[in-house]
Design a protein around this motif. Sequence first.
Motif, PDB file in Angstrom:
ATOM      1  N   LEU A 114       0.869  -1.187   0.000  1.00 52.59           N
ATOM      2  CA  LEU A 114       0.000   0.000   0.000  1.00 52.59           C
ATOM      3  C   LEU A 114       0.904   1.233   0.000  1.00 52.59           C
ATOM      4  O   LEU A 114       1.764   1.392   0.878  1.00 52.59           O
ATOM      5  CB  LEU A 114      -0.917  -0.016   1.224  1.00 52.59           C
ATOM      6  N   LEU A 115       0.698   2.080  -0.996  1.00 47.42           N
ATOM      7  CA  LEU A 115       1.602   3.207  -1.235  1.00 47.42           C
ATOM      8  C   LEU A 115       1.875   4.029   0.028  1.00 47.42           C
ATOM      9  O   LEU A 115       3.021   4.353   0.344  1.00 47.42           O
ATOM     10  CB  LEU A 115       1.008   4.099  -2.334  1.00 47.42           C
ATOM     11  N   ALA A 116       0.826   4.378   0.774  1.00 49.06           N
ATOM     12  CA  ALA A 116       1.005   5.297   1.906  1.00 49.06           C
ATOM     13  C   ALA A 116       1.886   4.696   2.993  1.00 49.06           C
ATOM     14  O   ALA A 116       2.567   5.429   3.717  1.00 49.06           O
ATOM     15  CB  ALA A 116      -0.363   5.686   2.480  1.00 49.06           C
ATOM     16  N   ASN A 117       1.890   3.360   3.117  1.00 50.60           N
ATOM     17  CA  ASN A 117       2.740   2.744   4.146  1.00 50.60           C
ATOM     18  C   ASN A 117       4.216   2.982   3.881  1.00 50.60           C
ATOM     19  O   ASN A 117       5.034   2.956   4.801  1.00 50.60           O
ATOM     20  CB  ASN A 117       2.470   1.244   4.241  1.00 50.60           C
ATOM     21  N   ARG A 118       4.576   3.205   2.614  1.00 50.46           N
ATOM     22  CA  ARG A 118       5.979   3.479   2.290  1.00 50.46           C
ATOM     23  C   ARG A 118       6.361   4.898   2.696  1.00 50.46           C
ATOM     24  O   ARG A 118       7.533   5.232   2.750  1.00 50.46           O
ATOM     25  CB  ARG A 118       6.206   3.295   0.788  1.00 50.46           C
ATOM     26  N   LEU A 119       5.331   5.741   2.914  1.00 49.51           N
ATOM     27  CA  LEU A 119       5.579   7.155   3.184  1.00 49.51           C
ATOM     28  C   LEU A 119       5.451   7.513   4.656  1.00 49.51           C
ATOM     29  O   LEU A 119       5.951   8.541   5.089  1.00 49.51           O
ATOM     30  CB  LEU A 119       4.580   8.006   2.379  1.00 49.51           C
ATOM     31  N   ARG A 120       4.755   6.678   5.410  1.00 47.45           N
ATOM     32  CA  ARG A 120       4.489   7.019   6.814  1.00 47.45           C
ATOM     33  C   ARG A 120       5.797   7.030   7.616  1.00 47.45           C
ATOM     34  O   ARG A 120       6.803   6.453   7.205  1.00 47.45           O
ATOM     35  CB  ARG A 120       3.511   6.020   7.423  1.00 47.45           C
ATOM     36  N   ALA A 121       5.740   7.694   8.776  1.00 46.19           N
ATOM     37  CA  ALA A 121       6.937   7.796   9.615  1.00 46.19           C
ATOM     38  C   ALA A 121       7.462   6.401   9.956  1.00 46.19           C
ATOM     39  O   ALA A 121       8.660   6.130   9.873  1.00 46.19           O
ATOM     40  CB  ALA A 121       6.599   8.583  10.878  1.00 46.19           C
ATOM     41  N   ASP A 122       6.559   5.499  10.340  1.00 44.82           N
ATOM     42  CA  ASP A 122       6.935   4.097  10.544  1.00 44.82           C
ATOM     43  C   ASP A 122       6.731   3.366   9.217  1.00 44.82           C
ATOM     44  O   ASP A 122       5.763   2.620   9.054  1.00 44.82           O
ATOM     45  CB  ASP A 122       6.072   3.451  11.632  1.00 44.82           C
ATOM     46  N   ALA A 123       7.639   3.618   8.298  1.00 46.85           N
ATOM     47  CA  ALA A 123       7.431   3.105   6.938  1.00 46.85           C
ATOM     48  C   ALA A 123       7.516   1.584   6.892  1.00 46.85           C
ATOM     49  O   ALA A 123       8.269   0.961   7.642  1.00 46.85           O
ATOM     50  CB  ALA A 123       8.465   3.721   5.998  1.00 46.85           C
TER      51      ALA A 123
END
Lengths: 704, 151
Positions: free
Chosen positions: A436-445
Amino acid sequence: MSIDAYPLIADWITTRDGRLLVHTGKVDIGQRISTALTEIAHEELTIPPDQIDIAPVRTSRAPDEGMTSGSNSIEQSGHAVRCAAATLRARLIALAVSRLGGAPKDWRISGGVLRVPGSNRQISVLNLIDEVPADTEIDRHAPFLTRPPGTVAKPAMRGLSEMVLGRFTFVHDLEAPGMLHARTIHPPHARARLDRIELKTTDRSRVEGLHIIRDGSFLAIAGSQEWPLVQASVQLAKACCWDPGGGVPETDVFTQLVTANASRFPVIDGVPQNSGVPDALPKPDMHARYERPYQMHGALAPSAAMAHWDGETLKIHCHSQGIYPLRTSIADSLGLRHGQVDITHVPGSGCYGHNGADDAAFEAALISIALPDTPILLKWSREDEHSNAPYAPAMVIDLAAKLADGKIAAFSAEAYSDTHGARPRPGPNRAGPARLLANRLRADAIGPVPPQPNMGRHTGIHRNLDPIYAFPKKRLVKNLVTGGPHRTSAMRCLGAAANIFALESFLDELARGQGADPIAFRKAYLTDPRDRAVLDELQRKTMLLPDLPETGGRGIAYAQYKNQMTRVGICVDIDTDDRANIYLTRANIVADAGRVIDTEGLSAQLEGGFIQAASWALYEAVTWDRDGILSRDWDSYPVIRFGNIPTIDVTILNRPEDKSVGAGEASPGPAIAAIANAVFDATGIRMRRMPFTPDAIMQKAFAD
Amino acid sequence: MTLKLHINGKTYGVSSDPGTPLIYVLRDELKLKGSKLGCGLEQCGACAVLVDGKVEMSCVTAAQAFAGREITTIEGIGNSALGRRVQAAFVEFSAAQCGYCTAGLIVATTALLHRDAAPDRAAVTTALSPHLCRCGSHPRVLKAVDQAARS
């Protein structure tokens, strides 16, 4: 198999408000599966189509049929519904016998009514269904109803009458009390990370009063009015300072594919093997390399989703093709129990594979968690969809042949590609969340995880790598090359589009080299009467075609999808001008999809597949530079328009005695090759790299 | 002064900022959601409406530019016999797959047949070329247009 997991009639067929309700885990993405399921239920139970509904596909109720992909809906859901309905009919007749007498053979069914001819004994099917015990299992061997032609009603396409009135609801049209609109601000490319946000005073006024949600490099904005929100999102995007993280590699992807380290597997009977790759054919008589660039799904509607978190349950409405795997991956991403995430499918626009639908659903979920008790309707922009959705991977296919007496004695095919399988399915190393794209961007990637080779039969890169033709010796190799510049995943046909383009172009080159008729040349390697019947019919149609103009060309191609599904032969006529524009004038499509359920739907899929493939063949290629994707709208990523639509003639060879097989991905591969072969026929220029733009054709002409 | 818009034979007082592109006023304020947003760049045709009988994209131009003009959206296309004929032809030929482009195509077809009752193929493709369909329902749309012109 769908019936294994859901063995009860009631898993698939119930009633509601005196109407038949069919349950399915396959979502309607414009491929008319809901129309086909209506038809199947009608065929087996004779209930008029206007008394049959298809239940919304929702994780809390529908049978979990995984992904709606691979042209499997008819074989899986369709087969389950047919078996359930056939079993139900037998049970209903038994009930009628026990209640009103007679023997099972005395009872007839028509128009949704069971009756004993010549008597006044009759009973409505719909009234009787609720008396069948809820735990009644499906009998897989229940005989199907065969009815004389003309007695089966053809249901109208589901939703069409609402579409023409502007009343059909897409996920973009949803509303809820207190709802906020939302936009995400995506990085300029996959490697960039959000460093800081520098809002100028003038920008602040636009953004004030709106909600800004940030988690690492995931950035979103939400507000009650959509247009002010869109304007604010533009201001916010301008205020973002991104660390480019080295930028996007600009290396030539086709060179990279064949020179990088690859995971290599020999393919036998369509299945990759964990064994050594055989040596290349020594001194082949013919060798050619075919290439397909990165291409995009390019759905007409940018992805969208609605999410609502009430502190206990996360309700999501989205247009994902796989709401069950998505549910699991979203729950895992957020530390929720699976039961806390409830996803309902709502139509988006046509998707043709893994586009931004799943990513948008998860982004809406993240925003709703940040803004609890508030329904969030997230819509991506056109630019978001063009530059952030996963692409179909670029591919290289090397073909070689050794000839003996003009016949192919040995054949070699090597396909090189990044993964076609990055849908957010759960898997090892948190593969679901990682995709999932956003998981690569989150602080806890999380992620990305390296793609694993798909070792199934005719999956991914090696779909239709194995020719349907009986060449005496075959050497087939799959090369999974990871680490390319872009995120890639499933697009209509997966590897088959490029593999069939390559094979059917190659055969054309061989046939023309010998002055052989291209259909006869292929038939020499086909023994199955159904393959030959399609080509015979194509030959017959081709003989009736008018002569081509001097500037025209004609090409044919043939394939059976996955070597086991729909067979398609295509003949394309084109015209050209002195600026190397290609005008599609006529296409003849001949197909065998087994037993035909929804003739119109089948034709529509074959036509639609042809046109999407024509767009790939003539127009589509993703472009980029180190700063990001350059294909950001319909000007920078042109696609086919009404000005280049040929007259299409579809002939379907119905096989009532044979299994129904899916056709949604059957025509694109042969369509691309038939166009390439027609281009050669018209110009003498062999286009081995898509797309065949005027520039590319001119360049090839000068190079040759 | 509030902006007044004439849409499908009715007059609406609009409270949105007059600079708002028409599509957002139609969909968000007036709840006329049949017109679709596909690009916001006037490149795809999903948002097409009739303005004084001519096709215009509604995704860029501000609502105030439409004041005093007669707007017809997909919801009002069926108010004319011609519009109903076009809608019926799209149904008859199953001229849609996902349906996201359908509203724009019906609007464009209605405008075309209004000014040219018997358009040749070139006129049809010129009129429809601003409209994208990604499912490939084009051949059926072309048949539906021919049918609507004939009937």
